[in-house]
Design a protein around this motif. Structure first.
Motif, PDB file in Angstrom:
ATOM      1  N   VAL A 195     -13.545  -9.013 -11.788  1.00  0.00           N
ATOM      2  CA  VAL A 195     -13.644  -7.589 -11.005  1.00  0.00           C
ATOM      3  C   VAL A 195     -12.384  -7.502 -11.237  1.00  0.00           C
ATOM      4  O   VAL A 195     -11.628  -7.829 -11.948  1.00  0.00           O
ATOM      5  CB  VAL A 195     -13.795  -8.251  -9.791  1.00  0.00           C
ATOM      6  CG1 VAL A 195     -14.891  -9.280  -9.111  1.00  0.00           C
ATOM      7  CG2 VAL A 195     -12.161  -9.479  -9.172  1.00  0.00           C
ATOM      8  N   LYS A 196     -12.038  -5.552 -10.478  1.00  0.00           N
ATOM      9  CA  LYS A 196     -11.039  -5.311 -10.885  1.00  0.00           C
ATOM     10  C   LYS A 196     -10.159  -5.015  -9.911  1.00  0.00           C
ATOM     11  O   LYS A 196     -10.593  -5.872  -8.674  1.00  0.00           O
ATOM     12  CB  LYS A 196     -11.327  -3.635 -11.092  1.00  0.00           C
ATOM     13  CG  LYS A 196     -12.321  -2.883 -12.399  1.00  0.00           C
ATOM     14  CD  LYS A 196     -12.670  -1.920 -11.885  1.00  0.00           C
ATOM     15  CE  LYS A 196     -12.972  -1.090 -13.575  1.00  0.00           C
ATOM     16  NZ  LYS A 196     -12.984   0.023 -13.438  1.00  0.00           N
ATOM     17  N   MET A 197      -8.782  -5.317 -10.023  1.00  0.00           N
ATOM     18  CA  MET A 197      -7.810  -5.618  -9.340  1.00  0.00           C
ATOM     19  C   MET A 197      -8.410  -5.381  -7.816  1.00  0.00           C
ATOM     20  O   MET A 197      -8.357  -5.622  -6.137  1.00  0.00           O
ATOM     21  CB  MET A 197      -7.055  -5.331  -9.395  1.00  0.00           C
ATOM     22  CG  MET A 197      -5.351  -6.530  -8.691  1.00  0.00           C
ATOM     23  SD  MET A 197      -5.156  -7.840  -8.853  1.00  0.00           S
ATOM     24  CE  MET A 197      -4.820  -7.330 -10.619  1.00  0.00           C
ATOM     25  N   GLN A 198      -8.804  -3.967  -7.265  1.00  0.00           N
ATOM     26  CA  GLN A 198      -8.782  -2.823  -6.559  1.00  0.00           C
ATOM     27  C   GLN A 198      -9.660  -3.709  -5.711  1.00  0.00           C
ATOM     28  O   GLN A 198      -9.850  -3.188  -4.401  1.00  0.00           O
ATOM     29  CB  GLN A 198      -9.053  -1.750  -6.309  1.00  0.00           C
ATOM     30  CG  GLN A 198     -10.305  -1.871  -7.377  1.00  0.00           C
ATOM     31  CD  GLN A 198     -10.619   0.153  -7.629  1.00  0.00           C
ATOM     32  OE1 GLN A 198      -9.776   0.756  -7.199  1.00  0.00           O
ATOM     33  NE2 GLN A 198     -11.614   0.552  -8.473  1.00  0.00           N
ATOM     34  N   SER A 199     -10.857  -4.651  -6.175  1.00  0.00           N
ATOM     35  CA  SER A 199     -11.405  -4.914  -4.496  1.00  0.00           C
ATOM     36  C   SER A 199     -10.970  -6.335  -4.370  1.00  0.00           C
ATOM     37  O   SER A 199     -12.137  -6.685  -3.205  1.00  0.00           O
ATOM     38  CB  SER A 199     -12.815  -5.333  -6.093  1.00  0.00           C
ATOM     39  OG  SER A 199     -12.639  -6.542  -6.759  1.00  0.00           O
ATOM     40  N   LEU A 200     -10.112  -6.714  -4.636  1.00  0.00           N
ATOM     41  CA  LEU A 200      -9.523  -7.926  -4.400  1.00  0.00           C
ATOM     42  C   LEU A 200      -8.364  -7.722  -3.262  1.00  0.00           C
ATOM     43  O   LEU A 200      -8.149  -8.238  -2.222  1.00  0.00           O
ATOM     44  CB  LEU A 200      -8.711  -8.793  -5.076  1.00  0.00           C
ATOM     45  CG  LEU A 200      -9.615  -8.565  -6.285  1.00  0.00           C
ATOM     46  CD1 LEU A 200      -8.956  -9.428  -7.223  1.00  0.00           C
ATOM     47  CD2 LEU A 200     -10.574 -10.175  -5.679  1.00  0.00           C
ATOM     48  N   TYR A 201      -7.858  -6.474  -1.893  1.00  0.00           N
ATOM     49  CA  TYR A 201      -7.296  -6.470  -1.553  1.00  0.00           C
ATOM     50  C   TYR A 201      -7.366  -6.073  -0.028  1.00  0.00           C
ATOM     51  O   TYR A 201      -8.233  -6.163   0.082  1.00  0.00           O
ATOM     52  CB  TYR A 201      -6.709  -4.574  -1.775  1.00  0.00           C
ATOM     53  CG  TYR A 201      -6.138  -3.781  -3.120  1.00  0.00           C
ATOM     54  CD1 TYR A 201      -5.547  -5.270  -3.695  1.00  0.00           C
ATOM     55  CD2 TYR A 201      -6.197  -3.476  -3.001  1.00  0.00           C
ATOM     56  CE1 TYR A 201      -4.771  -4.779  -4.804  1.00  0.00           C
ATOM     57  CE2 TYR A 201      -5.876  -2.952  -4.636  1.00  0.00           C
ATOM     58  CZ  TYR A 201      -5.014  -3.286  -6.144  1.00  0.00           C
ATOM     59  OH  TYR A 201      -5.255  -3.071  -6.519  1.00  0.00           O
ATOM     60  N   ALA A 202      -6.604  -6.580   0.435  1.00  0.00           N
ATOM     61  CA  ALA A 202      -6.930  -6.569   2.356  1.00  0.00           C
ATOM     62  C   ALA A 202      -6.836  -5.036   2.947  1.00  0.00           C
ATOM     63  O   ALA A 202      -6.496  -4.084   3.807  1.00  0.00           O
ATOM     64  CB  ALA A 202      -5.457  -7.741   2.756  1.00  0.00           C
ATOM     65  N   ILE A 203      -5.222  -4.611   2.159  1.00  0.00           N
ATOM     66  CA  ILE A 203      -5.189  -3.062   2.326  1.00  0.00           C
ATOM     67  C   ILE A 203      -4.701  -2.532   0.500  1.00  0.00           C
ATOM     68  O   ILE A 203      -4.015  -3.384  -0.251  1.00  0.00           O
ATOM     69  CB  ILE A 203      -4.413  -2.555   3.289  1.00  0.00           C
ATOM     70  CG1 ILE A 203      -2.441  -3.380   2.233  1.00  0.00           C
ATOM     71  CG2 ILE A 203      -4.571  -3.411   4.333  1.00  0.00           C
ATOM     72  CD1 ILE A 203      -1.321  -3.650   3.037  1.00  0.00           C
ATOM     73  N   PRO A 204      -4.887  -1.079   0.837  1.00  0.00           N
ATOM     74  CA  PRO A 204      -3.955  -0.441  -0.793  1.00  0.00           C
ATOM     75  C   PRO A 204      -2.877  -0.592  -0.782  1.00  0.00           C
ATOM     76  O   PRO A 204      -1.784  -0.746   0.000  1.00  0.00           O
ATOM     77  CB  PRO A 204      -4.517   0.659  -0.536  1.00  0.00           C
ATOM     78  CG  PRO A 204      -5.449   0.962   0.502  1.00  0.00           C
ATOM     79  CD  PRO A 204      -5.411  -0.050   1.156  1.00  0.00           C
ATOM     80  N   PRO A 205      -2.796  -0.666  -2.044  1.00  0.00           N
ATOM     81  CA  PRO A 205      -0.751  -1.218  -2.603  1.00  0.00           C
ATOM     82  C   PRO A 205      -0.296  -0.325  -2.159  1.00  0.00           C
ATOM     83  O   PRO A 205      -0.677   1.108  -2.243  1.00  0.00           O
ATOM     84  CB  PRO A 205      -1.625  -1.631  -4.332  1.00  0.00           C
ATOM     85  CG  PRO A 205      -2.419  -1.122  -4.553  1.00  0.00           C
ATOM     86  CD  PRO A 205      -3.373  -0.724  -3.103  1.00  0.00           C
ATOM     87  N   ASN A 206       0.763  -0.165  -1.882  1.00  0.00           N
ATOM     88  CA  ASN A 206       1.820   1.163  -1.661  1.00  0.00           C
ATOM     89  C   ASN A 206       3.357   0.472  -2.422  1.00  0.00           C
ATOM     90  O   ASN A 206       3.729  -0.884  -2.846  1.00  0.00           O
ATOM     91  CB  ASN A 206       2.069   1.238  -0.735  1.00  0.00           C
ATOM     92  CG  ASN A 206       2.463  -0.054  -0.121  1.00  0.00           C
ATOM     93  OD1 ASN A 206       1.966  -0.513   0.872  1.00  0.00           O
ATOM     94  ND2 ASN A 206       4.143   0.413   0.195  1.00  0.00           N
ATOM     95  N   ASP A 247       8.852   3.631   9.811  1.00  0.00           N
ATOM     96  CA  ASP A 247       8.001   3.087   8.483  1.00  0.00           C
ATOM     97  C   ASP A 247       8.001   1.172   7.571  1.00  0.00           C
ATOM     98  O   ASP A 247       7.740   1.149   7.033  1.00  0.00           O
ATOM     99  CB  ASP A 247       9.967   3.273   7.156  1.00  0.00           C
ATOM    100  CG  ASP A 247       9.221   4.896   6.842  1.00  0.00           C
ATOM    101  OD1 ASP A 247       8.816   5.515   7.311  1.00  0.00           O
ATOM    102  OD2 ASP A 247      10.807   5.620   6.675  1.00  0.00           O
ATOM    103  N   ILE A 248       7.696   1.470   9.077  1.00  0.00           N
ATOM    104  CA  ILE A 248       8.494  -0.433   9.321  1.00  0.00           C
ATOM    105  C   ILE A 248       6.230  -0.957   8.776  1.00  0.00           C
ATOM    106  O   ILE A 248       6.574  -1.330   7.775  1.00  0.00           O
ATOM    107  CB  ILE A 248       8.427  -0.919  10.663  1.00  0.00           C
ATOM    108  CG1 ILE A 248       9.578  -0.497  10.782  1.00  0.00           C
ATOM    109  CG2 ILE A 248       7.823  -2.136  10.624  1.00  0.00           C
ATOM    110  CD1 ILE A 248       9.899  -1.497  12.611  1.00  0.00           C
ATOM    111  N   GLU A 249       5.728  -0.401   9.037  1.00  0.00           N
ATOM    112  CA  GLU A 249       3.939  -0.954   8.949  1.00  0.00           C
ATOM    113  C   GLU A 249       3.798  -0.672   7.200  1.00  0.00           C
ATOM    114  O   GLU A 249       3.829  -1.911   6.636  1.00  0.00           O
ATOM    115  CB  GLU A 249       3.174  -0.421   9.468  1.00  0.00           C
ATOM    116  CG  GLU A 249       1.561  -0.325   8.984  1.00  0.00           C
ATOM    117  CD  GLU A 249       1.009  -0.245   9.472  1.00  0.00           C
ATOM    118  OE1 GLU A 249       0.044  -0.031   9.237  1.00  0.00           O
ATOM    119  OE2 GLU A 249       0.721   0.806  10.677  1.00  0.00           O
ATOM    120  N   ARG A 250       5.059   0.292   6.379  1.00  0.00           N
ATOM    121  CA  ARG A 250       4.074   0.973   5.253  1.00  0.00           C
ATOM    122  C   ARG A 250       5.498  -0.255   3.771  1.00  0.00           C
ATOM    123  O   ARG A 250       4.798   0.059   2.775  1.00  0.00           O
ATOM    124  CB  ARG A 250       5.144   2.229   5.127  1.00  0.00           C
ATOM    125  CG  ARG A 250       3.641   3.083   3.735  1.00  0.00           C
ATOM    126  CD  ARG A 250       3.882   4.336   3.941  1.00  0.00           C
ATOM    127  NE  ARG A 250       3.912   4.544   2.373  1.00  0.00           N
ATOM    128  CZ  ARG A 250       3.167   4.508   1.573  1.00  0.00           C
ATOM    129  NH1 ARG A 250       1.964   3.869   2.006  1.00  0.00           N
ATOM    130  NH2 ARG A 250       2.954   4.870   0.178  1.00  0.00           N
TER     131      ARG A 250
END
Length: 423
Positions: A195-206, A247-250
């Motif tokens: 699988v590609k890494m992007q299919s494993l996220y709970a939320i997108p990386p930042n 900014d806390i959530e991010r």
């Protein structure tokens, strides 16, 4: 002219040593010897290459014309790195920025090496540091006392090295277990779904915050690339920020977040990562790190971390990195495209259980290593304050006086000869 009455003053418990300049103790013999450029290092060969880097042996060469032909042993000093190395075997000088130092006849070379190791030479970044080393003064005990100090420090250093070797062997267990359970990610011999890494996220990386951290001013610990060392979190160098509410959530770190070095000047350090567990503490992360929060019903973050540090996973990761004029980079889009062989979650869980046992063992190893390092540092300080050999000195007072007198005369002769050479 040296005055023996001034430099030899004996009491029952303490005999002051002569203190001499760097130039009287050491000769810089760097010039006239060939140096091997880093691009010419081999992974294997007849002759070891020693440079100013962290590793004892940086590489090898088969060119016997490059071998250092001066007398041994010598002390090597990294002009940029401030690293000292004791070398008593045939070797080749590696790359630039290294000084080869030869002890004068009234010094034991290893005594000088240990003394240099006890010094704190302040960092001036990637500038030259030899000019600072040349300013130091060096104690000159009698040679017999130097040998006694070396004997004690050698024993302590050997224990410290054995503990470090044991820890290094333990660190090789986990990568071997990963390959045994899941196979090499490069070839996927067990046929896991890919699988590609992007299919494993709970939320997108930042990326992390751009707020400049300070040593003591701030409510939030600001994790930086320097806090990630050998796959572990190192909090020896902590800085803090005040994170705005918006900014806390991010930029907040939660339990199980993978933090990855996404912009750094070293090719070997791009992609180094940890899985963070701040608990109830307030942790943020800076802009050189990427936060990746996985859906743990699909994958455990520790599995991804070990995938990225495996040889096959590392090769896959490096396909998506870029190099600019000043650093290596990977962005979120590139990270999304990394391909991961994905074993069943229950097998990942089995690996995670072994990982937790391994971490407990590694923590014990780390504590033992820290203990031996602290003991060695204490012995270093005692050695060069005169405390370490105080009782031994009392038992050999007469012989030591004779040696000190001979040393003083030898230094006087050298000093006079150098002055005559300037006339």
């Amino acid at each position: 002219m040296w005055c023996l009455e001034m430099i030899i003053s004996v009491t029952k418990k303490w005999m002051p040593w002569n203190i001499i300049s760097f130039d009287l103790a050491v000769e810089d013999v760097t010039g006239g010897h060939p140096k091997l450029q880093k691009r010419e290092y081999l992974q294997n060969g007849y002759f070891p290459v020693v440079d100013q880097g962290q590793d004892a042996i940086a590489g090898y060469t088969n060119n016997d014309e490059m071998v250092y032909d001066g007398s041994l042993p010598v002390i090597l000093f990294g002009d940029h790195t401030r690293i000292f190395k004791y070398v008593n075997f045939p070797f080749v000088i590696g790359a630039d920025g290294i000084k080869v130092l030869q002890a004068k006849k009234y010094f034991n070379t290893k005594f000088l090496y240990f003394y240099f190791k006890s010094l704190h030479i302040p960092s001036r970044g990637y500038s030259r540091h030899f000019k600072f080393l040349k300013e130091i003064k060096i104690p000159l005990p009698p040679l017999s006392e130097q040998r006694r100090i070396v004997e004690i420090l050698d024993q302590a250093d050997a224990l410290r090295r054995k503990q470090a070797e044991a820890a290094a062997k333990a660190d090789r267990i986990l990568p071997a277990l990963f390959i045994k359970m899941f196979g090499d990610p490069a070839t996927n011999p067990m046929g896991w779904d890919v699988v590609k890494m992007q299919s494993l996220y709970a939320i997108p990386p930042n990326y992390g915050t751009m707020i400049s951290p300070k040593f003591n001013d701030g409510e939030w610990l600001d994790l930086r690339v320097t806090n990630i060392q050998n796959g572990q979190l190192n909090l020896d160098d902590c800085k803090y920020i005040n994170l705005p509410i918006e900014d806390i959530e991010r930029h907040q770190v939660a339990n199980g977040d993978l933090l990855l070095a996404r912009a750094i000047g070293s090719a070997s350090h791009i992609g180094k990562c940890i899985v963070a567990y701040p608990g109830k503490e307030k942790w943020a992360f800076d802009s050189h790190l990427m936060r990746v929060r996985f859906n743990q019903s699909l994958v455990y973050p520790e599995f991804v971390q070990n995938f990225l540090t495996s040889h096959g996973g590392r090769r896959e990761f490096l396909k998506f990195t870029r190099q600019s004029a000043i650093q290596f980079n990977i962005n979120t889009k590139e990270f999304n495209s990394i391909v991961v062989p994905l074993p069943p979650l229950n097998l990942q869980k089995f690996f995670l259980n072994h990982l937790n046992l391994f971490k407990s063992s590694r923590n014990q190893q780390s504590q033992r290593s820290q203990f031996f390092n602290q003991i060695f540092e204490i012995l270093l300080q005692r050695a060069f304050s005169g405390e370490l050999t105080a009782k031994w000195r009392e038992a050999h007072m007469k012989e030591l006086l004779a040696e000190m007198e001979a040393q003083a005369k030898a230094i006087t002769d050298i000093d006079e000869n150098e002055q005559l050479s300037l006339l």
